[in-house]
Design an enzyme around this catalytic site. Sequence first.
Site, short mmCIF file in Angstrom:
data_model
loop_
_atom_site.label_atom_id
_atom_site.label_comp_id
_atom_site.label_asym_id
_atom_site.label_seq_id
_atom_site.Cartn_x
_atom_site.Cartn_y
_atom_site.Cartn_z
N ARG A 1 -19.16 3.06 28.51
CA ARG A 1 -20.22 2.22 29.06
C ARG A 1 -19.59 1.39 30.17
NH1 ARG A 1 -23.45 -2.80 26.26
NH2 ARG A 1 -21.79 -4.02 27.26
N GLU B 1 -21.52 3.79 19.34
CA GLU B 1 -20.89 2.69 20.07
C GLU B 1 -19.69 2.18 19.29
OE1 GLU B 1 -23.51 -0.52 20.91
OE2 GLU B 1 -22.01 -1.70 21.95
N GLU C 1 -31.41 -1.08 19.40
CA GLU C 1 -30.41 -1.84 18.63
C GLU C 1 -31.04 -3.06 17.96
OE1 GLU C 1 -27.63 -2.76 21.83
OE2 GLU C 1 -28.17 -4.86 21.63
N TYR D 1 -24.81 -9.95 31.82
CA TYR D 1 -24.64 -9.40 30.48
C TYR D 1 -23.51 -8.37 30.49
CZ TYR D 1 -24.50 -6.30 26.77
OH TYR D 1 -24.00 -5.57 25.78
N ASP E 1 -26.15 -0.47 30.18
CA ASP E 1 -27.08 -1.24 29.37
C ASP E 1 -27.79 -2.26 30.26
OD1 ASP E 1 -26.64 -2.96 26.13
OD2 ASP E 1 -28.39 -2.71 27.44
N GLU F 1 -29.71 2.12 28.82
CA GLU F 1 -30.06 1.48 27.54
C GLU F 1 -30.88 0.22 27.73
OE1 GLU F 1 -26.57 0.35 25.36
OE2 GLU F 1 -27.70 -1.04 24.10
N HIS G 1 -30.10 -4.20 29.13
CA HIS G 1 -30.25 -5.31 28.18
C HIS G 1 -31.62 -5.99 28.25
CE1 HIS G 1 -28.39 -8.34 25.47
NE2 HIS G 1 -27.63 -7.29 25.16
N ARG H 1 -31.20 3.77 18.95
CA ARG H 1 -30.01 2.94 18.75
C ARG H 1 -30.04 2.15 17.45
NH1 ARG H 1 -25.74 1.78 20.97
NH2 ARG H 1 -26.06 -0.33 21.77
N HIS I 1 -16.36 0.11 26.04
CA HIS I 1 -17.06 -0.82 26.93
C HIS I 1 -16.17 -1.23 28.09
CE1 HIS I 1 -20.67 -2.46 24.59
NE2 HIS I 1 -20.36 -1.30 24.07
O1 CS2 Z 1 -25.28 -2.53 23.50
C1 CS2 Z 1 -24.64 -3.51 23.08
O2 CS2 Z 1 -23.57 -3.43 22.43
C2 CS2 Z 1 -25.15 -4.89 23.37
O3 CS2 Z 1 -26.52 -4.86 23.57
C3 CS2 Z 1 -24.66 -5.85 22.35
O4 CS2 Z 1 -23.48 -6.39 22.86
C4 CS2 Z 1 -25.60 -7.00 22.00
O5 CS2 Z 1 -25.76 -7.82 23.15
C5 CS2 Z 1 -25.00 -7.79 20.87
O6 CS2 Z 1 -24.77 -6.91 19.80
C6 CS2 Z 1 -25.93 -8.91 20.44
O7 CS2 Z 1 -25.40 -9.56 19.31
MG MG Z 2 -27.23 -2.96 24.06
#
Ligand code: CS2
Ligand code: MG
Length: 403
Positions: A148, A340, A263, A160, A211, A237, A213, A284, A123
């Site tokens: 990422r 990830e 996710e 974010y 992402d 994502e 989000h 995911r 990340h």
């Molecule tokens: O792709 C990701 O890793 C995010 O979407 C996460 O950081 C997510 O925000 C957190 O896991 C939420 O607890």
């Molecule tokens: Mg995410």
Amino acid sequence: MPKIKNARIIVTCPGRNFVTLKIETDQGVYGIGDATLNGRELAVASYLADHVVPLLIGRDAHRIEDIWQYLYKGAYWRRGPVTMTAIAAVDMALWDIKGKVAGLPLYQLLGGASRDGVMVYGHANGASVEEAVDAALVYQSEGYRAIRIQAGVPGLASTYGVSKDRYFYEPADADLPSENLWSTEKYLRSVPALFDKAREALGWDVHLLHDAHHRLTPIEAGRLGKDLEPYRPFWLEDAVQAENQDSFRLIRQHTTTPLAVGEIFSSIWDARQLIEEQLIDYIRATVVHAGGITHLRRIANLADLHNVRTGCHGATDLSPVAMAAALHFDLSVPNFGVQEYMRHTPETDTVFPHAYSFDRGMMHPGDKPGLGVEIDEALAAQYPYKRAYLPVNRLEDGTMFSW
Ligand SMILES: O=C(O)[C@@H](O)[C@@H](O)[C@H](O)[C@H](O)CO
Ligand SMILES: [Mg+2]
């Protein structure tokens, strides 16, 4: 056969909260499972302690599928993140036991290795494009093949995915939800420039991921996907909130940028249409929030029929127990895409000693029997639960929005 004689829930907070289920058998073999649901941890701890553990005592620990079906169908109130995270923890712990009894690492029970290692993504983030690209260069220097990349948005105080720390991004940062402000217009203007600078600095031999989000409308996602096509993203994502699976048809009409989602999915039903209509490229869903190894295999098998690959979530709020289970799954699943990998802090790694390893962008679960991860209960007890919420998000006019 090993009978379940006891099951305990261990809540610990080495910098962030984790919930771990430990199932003990009459043969002295035990297994552990991650039950962490970021911001709602105690709901799962109670679901397990008050409603699931009494149902486990005396059962044959080898009957993983039967216990899964019993907890899923027997609950009557099916699905949802709390229920499926609790079932996931039981599932992981039972697979851990089965591996220990068999003397085999979990991936060997899942059909053996389908690859030499698991490609992971890191990340890279920064308050500015320049900071984010600099962070990405560090990941590239460490051998990451997938990165990422997230950057601050000019005109927004927070965005974010941008943390104060290069490696450890923990969004659950306050006793009550912190409030962020959002502007899609400002965001959409900023991302192409981020990718342009990233490709210029990093070149083309590294996968770049991003992402959104859950924050765009389908047509905005189509616009961003189209704007990013020249930079060949590995995936975009959570482009939109995914309750309405139909809405991905609109995105697909406008862009070839690969899409990843899931996710926050807790069962195959959240993804069925997306997979069967090939509206996404990566699923995911994770071992800890989508019903464990047993259910994630079902999701991956459906995905395999429709050219969809796995890209399991692996943020810091998934414990090393989940990371260990995910890596066993990733090593074996045929339609693997990427995993990830948001590093845990040293405190967390000390509470959860593990066999998995990282080497130049690839990970391996190790070959210890079962999951290959432990929880140091004495150390865990030194970190009491500390309430923490994920942030909430509002538009600049105050309208409540997706975080
Ligand atoms: O792709 C990701 O890793 C995010 O979407 C996460 O950081 C997510 O925000 C957190 O896991 C939420 O607890
Ligand atoms: Mg995410």
